[in-house]
Design a protein around this motif. Structure first.
Motif, PDB file in Angstrom:
ATOM      1  N   VAL A  84       0.814  -1.214   0.000  1.00 57.54           N
ATOM      2  CA  VAL A  84       0.000   0.000   0.000  1.00 57.54           C
ATOM      3  C   VAL A  84       0.852   1.272   0.000  1.00 57.54           C
ATOM      4  N   THR A 185      -5.594   2.801   9.882  1.00 58.93           N
ATOM      5  CA  THR A 185      -6.451   2.150   8.875  1.00 58.93           C
ATOM      6  C   THR A 185      -6.202   0.656   8.705  1.00 58.93           C
ATOM      7  N   ASP A 186      -5.184   0.094   9.326  1.00 57.11           N
ATOM      8  CA  ASP A 186      -4.964  -1.345   9.208  1.00 57.11           C
ATOM      9  C   ASP A 186      -6.169  -2.092   9.799  1.00 57.11           C
ATOM     10  N   SER A 187      -6.786  -2.985   9.028  1.00 55.37           N
ATOM     11  CA  SER A 187      -8.095  -3.516   9.438  1.00 55.37           C
ATOM     12  C   SER A 187      -8.024  -4.339  10.726  1.00 55.37           C
ATOM     13  N   VAL A 190      -7.738  -1.791  13.569  1.00 50.24           N
ATOM     14  CA  VAL A 190      -9.013  -1.088  13.776  1.00 50.24           C
ATOM     15  C   VAL A 190     -10.003  -1.985  14.521  1.00 50.24           C
TER      16      VAL A 190
ATOM     17  N   ARG B 127     -12.489   4.086   6.539  1.00 48.76           N
ATOM     18  CA  ARG B 127     -11.630   3.646   5.435  1.00 48.76           C
ATOM     19  C   ARG B 127     -10.590   2.722   6.019  1.00 48.76           C
ATOM     20  N   LEU B 128     -10.399   1.559   5.385  1.00 50.30           N
ATOM     21  CA  LEU B 128      -9.525   0.532   5.924  1.00 50.30           C
ATOM     22  C   LEU B 128      -8.599  -0.022   4.857  1.00 50.30           C
ATOM     23  N   LEU B 129      -7.461  -0.539   5.302  1.00 44.84           N
ATOM     24  CA  LEU B 129      -6.602  -1.367   4.456  1.00 44.84           C
ATOM     25  C   LEU B 129      -6.782  -2.801   4.940  1.00 44.84           C
ATOM     26  N   TRP B 139     -10.713  -0.545   1.615  1.00 46.74           N
ATOM     27  CA  TRP B 139     -12.160  -0.650   1.827  1.00 46.74           C
ATOM     28  C   TRP B 139     -12.705   0.692   2.286  1.00 46.74           C
TER      29      TRP B 139
END
Lengths: 202, 202
Positions: A84, A185-187, A190, B127-129, B139
């Motif tokens: 990314v 933002t890392d899922s 989060v 907003r996610l990675l 996402w």
């Protein structure tokens, strides 16, 4: 099963959840494989007999650690993520690539390797499927407390992206703010932060 | 930058967050490509000059929709996911595979296709990675309210896994319970439900 009174769909039972299921596979071909992951294309057969190719990426499973100190600060590691092209703030995490290692032992190993920390108390708080549309990857997230430092002469020498890692302590409430503001933002990170927050709010 | 008073690592600025960064790529080879995703192996060069192969899975980005009715029920779709051999409860979601389509338009399209619903009000909340260690996937999650049904003669005919989909309405608080109890495990769905919960608790 009761229909929703004015919209399409049904009213759910309160204990509704995911369930096991398996459709036949009429063919499977491995397209790529390396030490980190493989990619195969399966042909699945639906209940009506239709066949559909489905890509399946198979990485190792992974664990993540929400490490919290006595002043309610959470540890975040900052790491370059090539796919990314960003430097991300993440909870310490790693893959299940040591044979016969338990998920909690893997979590303790990663916490020591990435952050030079040992935890006395461990709690499993979340199990997730990362991207079940095309990947087999499963995650487990732990909360680690009772933290102390790995003695300086026993610390891991970090390489590649990890050599470049920074370790940051952030008051937990500010981590929730950062998630809702889109700065983290890392899922997995989060979901982990918000799960701890939701658990506390119960 | 101040060191943590008794543990390894530094105390973070409250506004700390992810940041852009890019390391040189000295080689790249596409190993597999189909309509859904590609897989390439890049060789990245670290700041010390070391070279490292990194797998990069490149799916389309995706959107998800937290659709909530006037009685605070959330819509979950139940769908078979072959890679994990489970039937999962998920928020309506889909991939960004229509050229020039905005993320909100994609979200509205998926809500109509998967759940026969139209929403008047849209809010982007997350907003996610997805898995930035090996994938480019990003996402965006929306909250959709002011719901009404797509007229019966304009509904999408669903195929393959989607033919088999069920649509369930669950009181929002029970969805949070299901996440914390591990009955809902899709990572985008978990992050989305917990983000709405955290936003409400502010």
């Amino acid at each position: 099963m009761t229909a929703h009174p004015w919209l399409p769909g049904l009213l759910a039972d309160p204990l509704i959840g995911d369930s096991d299921e398996s459709w036949p596979v009429s063919g499977s071909e491995v397209k790529h494989q390396n030490g980190y992951l493989s990619l195969r294309v399966d042909t699945i057969v639906d209940p009506q007999g239709g066949e559909h190719p489905r890509s399946v990426v198979q990485p190792h499973g992974a664990i993540g650690v929400v490490a919290i100190d006595e002043h309610d600060r959470i540890l975040l590691v900052e790491q370059y993520r090539h796919p990314v092209a960003r430097r991300l703030l993440e909870i310490p995490a790693g893959t299940l690539d040591v044979p016969d290692e338990s998920t909690q032992a893997a979590a303790a190993r990663e916490l020591a390797e990435e952050a030079d920390l040992v935890a006395e108390d461990w709690e499993s708080i979340l199990r997730l499927l990362a991207t079940p549309g095309y990947s087999t990857e499963h995650w487990e997230v732990f909360v680690a407390t009772g933290l102390s430092a790995v003695p300086a002469d026993q610390r891991t020498v970090r390489e590649a992206e990890e050599a470049d890692m920074a370790q940051w302590w952030l008051p937990f409430g500010q981590a929730v703010d950062a998630v809702l503001a889109g700065r983290i933002t890392d899922s997995m990170t989060v979901a982990a932060i918000l799960a701890v927050q939701a658990q506390r709010a119960r």
